[in-house]
Design an enzyme around this catalytic site. Structure first.
Site, PDB file in Angstrom:
ATOM      1  N   LYS A 152       0.821  -1.209   0.000  1.00  0.00           N
ATOM      2  CA  LYS A 152       0.000   0.000   0.000  1.00  0.00           C
ATOM      3  C   LYS A 152       0.858   1.263   0.000  1.00  0.00           C
ATOM      4  CE  LYS A 152      -3.698  -0.122  -0.276  1.00  0.00           C
ATOM      5  NZ  LYS A 152      -4.520  -0.285  -1.497  1.00  0.00           N
ATOM      6  N   HIS A 207      -1.319   4.611  -6.453  1.00  0.00           N
ATOM      7  CA  HIS A 207      -2.595   5.306  -6.688  1.00  0.00           C
ATOM      8  C   HIS A 207      -2.380   6.763  -7.100  1.00  0.00           C
ATOM      9  CE1 HIS A 207      -4.405   1.729  -5.013  1.00  0.00           C
ATOM     10  NE2 HIS A 207      -3.770   1.915  -3.870  1.00  0.00           N
TER      11      HIS A 207
END
Length: 370
Positions: A78, A97
């Site tokens: 992440k 992201h």
């Protein structure tokens, strides 16, 4: 570039993220192939440090990647904490992201060129056919469907002023299924034995197949499963069929604008059945989000957010962006095994197509920075 590669597996910092980018078994494969592997102690990983140590990895303190030699490749899952802004000097492999114009993407990406570091985004490691070499999609759909059933069942047995309670990672698939079956059975007793109608968009993909697999394993009959993919959505939404289902699971990967699958107008009808939306894609800040009826990402300890409606029953959205961590051990093994052929190519990452394409994509988006 054929010199040995040194990987540094960093501890995850996202709350309740129990997965790991490398498992003990895949670490051993890399060590056997001549890699050097450092593994950080982790306060939340599903794998204990001694599992890695037993296969030959070198265990180092949590967070030590920040001071690690520049020749190590920092490997994680992440994104890094938002409150950290120092330049990144290493090569990093992770989900970042920041390639689809997500909110704050420039701040995330800028740290790499500022430190002369490099990002190889796991989401965009693709083979020659343009398909991702590894993805958590199956277990994302599986876990998303589980929370969807939990939320629907909770609504049958609790008042509307209560929200689904927090969930924590499960040690294995069987325990998750057993828990959800229990709450589903209680809900069925309350509503006359009528199973929820479940609509999955993206049913032919990895994520959709995971969602359908869970629904079947928890006992929902096939006639209650509506399986949609590109053919069924080609006409463009909003879709009344979603509003008349009980649970809607969105499993599509979207990078282009399309008409929304649902909107507030369609939801605000007295005969709406829809009680639970699971947006597995969870691109909450993506301008192309096809479910524009919520604005925040949810988390495992507060898994749903209510949707403000003026008619119909209570409606909630689950938009957890790391759903596979509900089954961290199985999801990690599944992902790491698929990724292994590409990891073994890291010594040749300046010529290996998977890594060359990832570096080119990084350079392309860095060029977009102001």
């Amino acid at each position: 570039m054929s010199s040995p590669v040194t990987l540094h597996l960093r501890a995850e910092t996202k709350p309740l993220e129990a997965r790991a980018a490398l498992t003990p078994s895949t670490t051993k494969q890399l060590l056997d192939a001549g890699f050097k592997v450092y593994v950080e102690k982790s306060s939340q990983s599903t794998f204990d440090a001694d599992e890695y140590e037993k296969v030959g990895a070198t265990i180092v303190p949590e967070g030590s990647w920040k001071e690690a030699p520049k020749d190590r490749i920092i490997f994680g899952l992440k994104e890094l904490p938002e409150d950290e802004t120092f330049p990144l000097v290493h090569e990093h492999i992770q989900f970042a992201h920041c390639y689809k114009d997500q909110g704050g993407w420039k701040d995330v990406l800028r740290r790499f060129p500022e430190g002369k570091g490099t990002l190889y985004d796991l989401e965009f490691l693709e083979n020659d056919q343009g398909r991702r070499v590894a993805a958590f999609g199956f277990y994302a759909g599986f876990a998303g469907a589980a929370i969807g059933v939990m939320d629907w069942a909770f609504k049958q047995t609790h008042s509307d002023n209560e929200d689904l309670r927090g969930v924590t990672p499960y040690p294995n698939e069987d325990e998750l299924i057993a828990d959800v079956k229990k709450v589903l059975d209680e809900a069925l007793k309350k509503n006359g034995g009528e199973y929820p109608q479940c609509l999955v968009i993206g049913a032919l993909g990895r994520c959709g197949s995971g969602a359908l697999d869970f629904f079947k394993k928890v006992g929902i009959p096939d006639e209650k499963l509506i399986k949609w993919d590109m053919k069924e959505t080609a006409k463009g939404g909003p879709f009344q069929e979603i509003v008349q289902s009980d649970i809607f699971v969105n499993c599509i990967y979207l990078s282009q604008p399309i008409p929304p699958f649902i909107d507030y107008e369609g939801l605000n009808v007295p005969d709406r059945k829809l009680r639970t939306i699971v947006d597995v894609s969870a691109d909450t800040t993506n301008p192309h989000n096809p479910i524009p009826v919520y604005s925040i990402a949810t988390v495992f300890n507060d898994p749903t957010v209510p949707v403000e409606t003026s008619a119909g029953p209570k409606l909630s959205v689950c938009s957890i962006d790391h759903l596979p961590s509900l089954l961290p051990r199985e999801a990690s093994e599944f992902f790491a095994k698929d990724l292994m052929p590409s990891l073994l190519e890291l010594p040749n990452r300046d010529t290996s197509p998977v890594w060359v394409r990832a570096k080119q994509l990084f350079d392309k988006h860095v060029a977009r920075l102001d």
